[in-house]
Design an enzyme around this catalytic site. Structure first.
Site, PDB file in Angstrom:
ATOM      1  N   LEU A 171       0.805  -1.224   0.000  1.00  0.00           N
ATOM      2  CA  LEU A 171       0.000   0.000   0.000  1.00  0.00           C
ATOM      3  C   LEU A 171       0.838   1.275   0.000  1.00  0.00           C
ATOM      4  O   LEU A 171       0.348   2.345   0.365  1.00  0.00           O
ATOM      5  CB  LEU A 171      -0.982   0.020   1.184  1.00  0.00           C
ATOM      6  CG  LEU A 171      -1.984  -1.151   1.245  1.00  0.00           C
ATOM      7  CD1 LEU A 171      -2.922  -0.971   2.431  1.00  0.00           C
ATOM      8  CD2 LEU A 171      -2.772  -1.272  -0.047  1.00  0.00           C
ATOM      9  N   SER A 172       2.098   1.180  -0.436  1.00  0.00           N
ATOM     10  CA  SER A 172       2.924   2.388  -0.507  1.00  0.00           C
ATOM     11  C   SER A 172       2.458   3.308  -1.627  1.00  0.00           C
ATOM     12  O   SER A 172       2.581   4.537  -1.522  1.00  0.00           O
ATOM     13  CB  SER A 172       4.395   2.012  -0.711  1.00  0.00           C
ATOM     14  OG  SER A 172       4.568   1.306  -1.922  1.00  0.00           O
ATOM     15  N   GLY A 199      -0.445   1.897  -3.691  1.00  0.00           N
ATOM     16  CA  GLY A 199      -1.773   1.376  -3.993  1.00  0.00           C
ATOM     17  C   GLY A 199      -2.790   1.779  -2.944  1.00  0.00           C
ATOM     18  O   GLY A 199      -2.484   2.484  -1.977  1.00  0.00           O
ATOM     19  N   ASP A 235       5.202  -6.743   1.851  1.00  0.00           N
ATOM     20  CA  ASP A 235       6.143  -6.337   0.811  1.00  0.00           C
ATOM     21  C   ASP A 235       6.518  -7.528  -0.051  1.00  0.00           C
ATOM     22  O   ASP A 235       6.684  -8.646   0.445  1.00  0.00           O
ATOM     23  CB  ASP A 235       7.401  -5.751   1.463  1.00  0.00           C
ATOM     24  CG  ASP A 235       8.244  -4.980   0.473  1.00  0.00           C
ATOM     25  OD1 ASP A 235       8.951  -5.615  -0.330  1.00  0.00           O
ATOM     26  OD2 ASP A 235       8.186  -3.737   0.500  1.00  0.00           O
ATOM     27  N   PHE A 267       7.682   0.523  -8.357  1.00  0.00           N
ATOM     28  CA  PHE A 267       7.554   1.967  -8.454  1.00  0.00           C
ATOM     29  C   PHE A 267       7.647   2.335  -9.935  1.00  0.00           C
ATOM     30  O   PHE A 267       8.418   1.723 -10.686  1.00  0.00           O
ATOM     31  CB  PHE A 267       8.647   2.667  -7.656  1.00  0.00           C
ATOM     32  CG  PHE A 267       8.563   2.430  -6.171  1.00  0.00           C
ATOM     33  CD1 PHE A 267       7.367   2.623  -5.498  1.00  0.00           C
ATOM     34  CD2 PHE A 267       9.672   2.019  -5.443  1.00  0.00           C
ATOM     35  CE1 PHE A 267       7.277   2.408  -4.132  1.00  0.00           C
ATOM     36  CE2 PHE A 267       9.591   1.807  -4.074  1.00  0.00           C
ATOM     37  CZ  PHE A 267       8.384   2.003  -3.415  1.00  0.00           C
ATOM     38  N   TYR A 280      13.830   3.951 -14.127  1.00  0.00           N
ATOM     39  CA  TYR A 280      12.599   3.138 -14.138  1.00  0.00           C
ATOM     40  C   TYR A 280      12.644   2.117 -15.266  1.00  0.00           C
ATOM     41  O   TYR A 280      12.477   0.911 -15.057  1.00  0.00           O
ATOM     42  CB  TYR A 280      11.372   4.034 -14.275  1.00  0.00           C
ATOM     43  CG  TYR A 280      10.123   3.262 -14.636  1.00  0.00           C
ATOM     44  CD1 TYR A 280       9.607   2.290 -13.786  1.00  0.00           C
ATOM     45  CD2 TYR A 280       9.472   3.492 -15.851  1.00  0.00           C
ATOM     46  CE1 TYR A 280       8.475   1.565 -14.126  1.00  0.00           C
ATOM     47  CE2 TYR A 280       8.347   2.782 -16.198  1.00  0.00           C
ATOM     48  CZ  TYR A 280       7.841   1.821 -15.334  1.00  0.00           C
ATOM     49  OH  TYR A 280       6.724   1.100 -15.684  1.00  0.00           O
ATOM     50  N   ARG A 325      10.398  18.091 -23.351  1.00  0.00           N
ATOM     51  CA  ARG A 325      11.034  17.393 -22.232  1.00  0.00           C
ATOM     52  C   ARG A 325      12.131  16.487 -22.778  1.00  0.00           C
ATOM     53  O   ARG A 325      11.906  15.768 -23.764  1.00  0.00           O
ATOM     54  CB  ARG A 325      10.004  16.564 -21.469  1.00  0.00           C
ATOM     55  CG  ARG A 325       8.973  17.385 -20.733  1.00  0.00           C
ATOM     56  CD  ARG A 325       7.984  16.523 -19.993  1.00  0.00           C
ATOM     57  NE  ARG A 325       7.218  15.670 -20.893  1.00  0.00           N
ATOM     58  CZ  ARG A 325       6.136  14.981 -20.542  1.00  0.00           C
ATOM     59  NH1 ARG A 325       5.709  15.044 -19.278  1.00  0.00           N
ATOM     60  NH2 ARG A 325       5.489  14.235 -21.409  1.00  0.00           N
ATOM     61  N   ASP A 356      11.723  12.650 -24.647  1.00  0.00           N
ATOM     62  CA  ASP A 356      10.413  12.380 -25.213  1.00  0.00           C
ATOM     63  C   ASP A 356      10.534  12.076 -26.708  1.00  0.00           C
ATOM     64  O   ASP A 356      10.809  12.987 -27.502  1.00  0.00           O
ATOM     65  CB  ASP A 356       9.489  13.596 -25.031  1.00  0.00           C
ATOM     66  CG  ASP A 356       8.633  13.511 -23.793  1.00  0.00           C
ATOM     67  OD1 ASP A 356       8.677  12.459 -23.120  1.00  0.00           O
ATOM     68  OD2 ASP A 356       7.919  14.475 -23.495  1.00  0.00           O
TER      69      ASP A 356
END
Length: 327
Positions: free
Chosen positions: A34-35, A37, A52, A73, A138, A276, A279
């Site tokens: 739930l960090s 969500g 976790d 993340f 990411y 940006r 992109d």
């Protein structure tokens, strides 16, 4: 009936996939810390474990038939500012999950991957054979897990499928997109329509596209969820399959703005901003592998349908928050 563990199932996509699994008659356990969500996003019929993914060995057991792994993340900007957070969670968490799966002898995994693994492709549409040169941590962490799954399949007989999403939008079963902070175009436009934001920023209008703005591939979240169920059936022992998921057609930023304006009936002031870094002008999926190997085709490809479903959720969520009801 099968039993599935859905990591990150309190998030937007994980929650919609969990709901589809339940509707297909399966048993579902959601594991989420739930960090990012929301507890209310977990379908009522699913078992919920607040925990976790790095501790998956506490709960994973041989009674599960497969794992669907969404726990990660996903904010690009944050990944640049705090790369260690992304490596620890996205890669470290996946490594721990694979170890738990080996110990529990659960040998099928469907992984939530991303088009960010491709970085800035030099041609469109993007096939799975395109160079993978992510431009942010990411995307790099997701690519690292893809490599991890290839090795796991070869060494330990894992049946793995990575689904590389392009732009996911829409809503299903009362579940829709809500990130904190929000960075995606369609929900940001809804914030303008709802009076929560003065205008929408258009980052560059001089790209080599028909109207000068970036072109992106949008896929309905329900179509995405259906692909995950098909992937479970298509996974093969010792193989790691990678499939792009997208509509195969692109919509420019200005086309999205006009569609949202038509659906919501609200004026959407625009503010032109500089490009940006990172992109690409056009990012559109070639999803032939998903068609050939999974038997998947998007059934809701129309941008108006995608936006209308998302808008219905955004309005209902706004009303619920105004009434003090968690949404």
């Amino acid at each position: 009936m099968s039993k599935y563990l859905v990591t990150g199932g309190a998030g937007y996509i994980g929650g919609v996939v969990a709901l589809h699994l339940l509707e297909a008659g399966h048993r579902v356990t959601v594991l989420d810390n739930l960090s990012t969500g929301f507890r209310e996003s977990v379908p009522a019929a699913a078992e919920f474990i607040e925990g976790d993914v790095r501790d998956a060995s506490k709960w994973l057991c041989p009674s599960y038939d497969a794992v669907l792994h969404f726990a990660a993340f996903s904010q690009v900007g944050e990944s640049v500012a705090r790369p260690e957070k992304y490596w620890e969670n996205n890669v470290g968490g996946s490594l721990a999950l694979l170890a738990a799966m080996r110990d529990a002898e659960v040998r099928t995994l469907v992984f939530s991957s991303t088009a960010a693994t491709y970085g800035e492709p030099d041609r469109a549409p993007v096939t799975e054979s395109a160079p993978t040169v992510p431009t942010n941590p990411y995307g790099a962490t997701k690519l690292a897990v893809d490599h991890m799954l290839t090795g796991e399949a070869a060494a330990h007989g894992l049946a793995a499928i990575s689904l590389r999403y392009f732009n996911v939008a829409g809503a299903y079963g009362g579940q829709g997109e809500r990130h904190q902070p929000e960075s995606h175009l369609i929900p940001l436009l809804f914030e303008v329509a709802l009076g929560l934001r003065e205008s929408i920023s258009v980052y560059g209008d001089d790209y080599p596209t028909p109207d000068g703005t970036c072109v992106r591939d949008y896929i309905h979240v329900a179509d995405l969820a259906e692909a995950h169920l098909l992937a479970l059936a298509a996974a093969r022992t010792g193989e790691h399959l990678i499939c792009n998921l997208g509509n195969g057609q692109g919509f420019s930023v200005r086309e999205v703005i006009e569609t949202v304006r038509d659906v919501t009936g609200h004026p959407l002031p625009q503010a032109l901003a500089p490009r940006r870094p990172g992109d690409p002008a056009v990012l559109v999926a070639a999803a032939q592998a998903a068609s050939d190997r999974l038997g998947w085709r998007p059934r809701r490809p129309e941008l108006t349908r995608i936006v209308a479903d998302a808008w219905e959720f955004a309005r209902s969520a706004r009303s619920a928050r105004s009434a003090g009801i968690p949404r």
